[in-house]
Design a protein around this motif. Structure first.
Motif, short mmCIF file in Angstrom:
data_model
loop_
_atom_site.label_atom_id
_atom_site.label_comp_id
_atom_site.label_asym_id
_atom_site.label_seq_id
_atom_site.Cartn_x
_atom_site.Cartn_y
_atom_site.Cartn_z
N GLU A 151 59.48 40.97 49.82
CA GLU A 151 59.88 39.58 49.67
C GLU A 151 58.94 38.94 48.64
OE1 GLU A 151 61.55 38.89 54.21
OE2 GLU A 151 59.60 38.05 53.62
N PHE A 152 59.42 37.86 48.03
CA PHE A 152 58.64 37.22 46.97
C PHE A 152 58.45 35.74 47.26
CE2 PHE A 152 60.55 40.92 45.01
CZ PHE A 152 59.51 41.44 44.24
N MET A 153 57.22 35.28 47.07
CA MET A 153 56.89 33.86 47.14
C MET A 153 56.40 33.45 45.76
SD MET A 153 56.75 31.21 49.20
CE MET A 153 56.97 29.86 48.04
N VAL A 154 57.13 32.56 45.10
CA VAL A 154 56.81 32.15 43.74
C VAL A 154 56.34 30.69 43.74
CG1 VAL A 154 57.70 31.80 41.41
CG2 VAL A 154 58.49 33.76 42.77
N PHE A 155 55.14 30.46 43.22
CA PHE A 155 54.60 29.11 43.09
C PHE A 155 54.64 28.71 41.62
CE2 PHE A 155 52.46 30.89 46.83
CZ PHE A 155 52.76 29.92 47.78
N LEU A 156 55.27 27.58 41.34
CA LEU A 156 55.36 27.07 39.98
C LEU A 156 54.42 25.87 39.86
CD1 LEU A 156 59.24 27.24 39.59
CD2 LEU A 156 57.54 28.92 38.85
N ASN A 157 53.37 26.08 39.08
CA ASN A 157 52.34 25.05 38.95
C ASN A 157 52.44 24.34 37.61
OD1 ASN A 157 49.34 25.07 37.43
ND2 ASN A 157 49.50 23.75 39.22
N ASP A 158 52.43 23.06 37.66
CA ASP A 158 52.30 22.22 36.48
C ASP A 158 51.85 20.85 36.97
OD1 ASP A 158 52.54 21.14 33.82
OD2 ASP A 158 53.96 22.73 33.40
N LEU A 159 51.88 19.89 36.08
CA LEU A 159 51.39 18.56 36.41
C LEU A 159 52.36 17.80 37.29
CD1 LEU A 159 50.39 17.84 32.76
CD2 LEU A 159 49.12 19.03 34.54
N CYS A 175 51.29 44.92 42.75
CA CYS A 175 52.22 44.62 43.84
C CYS A 175 52.88 45.86 44.44
CB CYS A 175 53.28 43.65 43.35
SG CYS A 175 52.61 42.17 42.55
N ALA A 176 52.36 47.04 44.16
CA ALA A 176 53.03 48.27 44.56
C ALA A 176 53.15 48.42 46.07
CB ALA A 176 52.30 49.47 43.97
N ASP A 177 52.17 47.96 46.85
CA ASP A 177 52.15 48.20 48.29
C ASP A 177 52.15 46.93 49.12
OD1 ASP A 177 51.96 51.06 47.97
OD2 ASP A 177 49.87 50.77 47.38
N VAL A 178 52.65 45.85 48.57
CA VAL A 178 52.61 44.55 49.24
C VAL A 178 53.97 44.23 49.83
CG1 VAL A 178 52.13 42.09 48.96
CG2 VAL A 178 50.82 43.77 47.64
N GLU A 179 54.01 43.78 51.08
CA GLU A 179 55.28 43.44 51.72
C GLU A 179 55.83 42.10 51.25
OE1 GLU A 179 54.97 43.68 55.91
OE2 GLU A 179 54.50 45.83 55.94
N THR A 180 54.92 41.12 51.10
CA THR A 180 55.31 39.82 50.56
C THR A 180 54.44 39.54 49.35
OG1 THR A 180 55.93 38.97 52.74
CG2 THR A 180 55.54 37.36 51.00
N VAL A 227 63.68 35.66 47.63
CA VAL A 227 62.77 35.02 46.68
C VAL A 227 62.67 33.55 47.05
CG1 VAL A 227 62.25 34.51 44.28
CG2 VAL A 227 63.45 36.63 44.85
N SER A 228 61.51 33.12 47.49
CA SER A 228 61.27 31.71 47.82
C SER A 228 60.47 31.08 46.69
CB SER A 228 60.50 31.59 49.13
OG SER A 228 61.24 32.11 50.21
#
Length: 383
Positions: free
Chosen positions: A109-117, A66-71, A148-149
């Motif tokens: 910026e961060f987009m966090v996806f939380l995966n489960d059932l 993630c060193a050079d990523v904007e989102t 952080v979304s």
């Protein structure tokens, strides 16, 4: 938590072996594994040991990816809903921000996806998000702030869950050893071929072990194909799962004794005529503990990833109360399935016996540890 009635219906339906139902069956089993990882006080020791053993490798992989990523898009597969759920993601975000600040660069910026059932308690999980976001903003508020979304992504990870080329970093802890279904072929003309066992064991025939291995190959290949479409080139995955130390799939050893202890406990009940032998013979867990060589072979065959690193850990719990701790966490993970197949009245005496069998193993100096494998995969540019 799901009701026993729902699980009973699910387990019964899984016998039809339709693709949709089998994926759902896998998902419910994974759900119970992650539920027990968040139940104090017994399973917190297990979860803490697993997370701590892989945290360094997780953070170093995230830093490079993630060193050079904007989102930065992060997905946690099998996230559960306890307070420890966001700890890994929190540390990944913290590490990336610290490295950006050291380089005097703008925070991403961060987009966090939380995966489960779908059955996971996402309401309880999302109730933790405001505190999680405020904590990160307070730590990294340099005038521009940090965004952080967080979003839920319900469904089984044996299949596509995210848009193409949308993820930069994926984590999955203590989940991928679960199969999408009980391996087909464990019945020969209606007769069980894994008699007396609930999983492949030193007592299982070579054909049983082969069936489990083939199911693992199918499932893990599907997992890799799905993630290869969702990760950007250069994106990474940190996967940690139960495994085994021996590369010989047919070697007659047992490296994860909780299941063999359950088989032995059930055999005691059969001898005491508390359970019918046929009931035990028809029950198998959808689980496979791969070796490092098997993981490496599957990654090579699928072809979308290179292996940055692979480490094997052995956790040998030799302390006096280990049988009690492990039996209780094992019970939390498996109780509903066992209840459905054998009846609720058996649970208390069965796990008392299970604990005693583990104590006997410990007193004999055999140990009651488990092998854990962590692999870091990088999405290559070849596909």
């Amino acid at each position: 938590m799901l009701t026993t009635r729902v699980l009973r219906s699910l387990y019964s339906t899984s016998a039809t072996i339709s693709n949709h139902t089998l994926i759902q069956f896998h998902s419910f089993v994974c759900f119970f594994l992650f539920v027990y990882c968040c139940m104090p006080p017994f399973s917190q020791m297990f979860q803490k040991e697993v997370i701590e053993s892989v945290m360094d490798i997780t953070l170093s992989s995230a830093e490079g990816t993630c060193a050079d990523v904007e989102t930065v898009s992060i997905a946690d597969l099998g996230c559960s809903s306890g307070r420890n759920t966001l700890s890994v993601v929190e540390n990944v975000i913290r590490t990336v921000c610290e490295r950006r600040r050291e380089a005097m660069r703008q925070l991403p910026e961060f987009m966090v996806f939380l995966n489960d059932l779908p059955s996971n308690d996402f309401n309880a999980l999302f109730s933790l998000v405001p505190e999680f976001e405020q904590k990160l903003k307070a730590e990294h508020d340099d005038g521009g702030g940090i965004l952080v979304s967080v979003a839920g992504a319900p469904g089984s990870f044996y299949g596509r869950r995210f848009p193409s080329s949308s993820l930069h970093f994926v984590t999955s802890f203590t989940s991928l050893h679960w199969l999408s279904q009980v391996p087909a072929g464990l019945l020969n003309k209606g007769e069980p071929i894994n008699k007396g066992n609930v999983y492949m064991s030193p007592a299982s025939s070579p054909s049983v072990v082969t069936r489990y291995f083939e199911q693992f190959q199918e499932d893990f290949s599907m997992f890799l194909r799905s993630r290869s479409q969702e990760l950007v080139v250069g994106g990474r995955m940190v996967l940690s799962m139960l495994g085994r130390r021996s590369h010989d799939i047919h070697k007659k050893i047992n490296e994860f004794p909780l299941y063999e202890a359950l088989s032995k406990s059930l055999s005691i009940f059969v001898s005491q005529k508390m359970i019918a032998e046929e009931k035990v013979d028809s029950f198998n867990f959808p689980l496979y503990t791969p070796s490092t060589q098997e993981l490496e072979d599957q990654v090579y065959r699928e072809g979308s990833f290179t292996i940055d690193s692979m480490k094997q850990y052995y956790h040998d719990w030799m302390f006096e109360n280990a049988p009690n701790v492990l039996s209780k966490t094992f019970r939390a993970a498996t109780e509903s399935l066992i209840c459905h197949h054998f009846g609720e009245e058996i649970i208390e005496p069965l796990f008392e016996t299970h604990t005693r069998v583990l104590y006997e193993r410990l007193m004999a100096g055999e140990g009651i540890g488990w092998c854990q494998i962590t692999v870091v995969l990088c999405k290559s540019a070849t596909r």
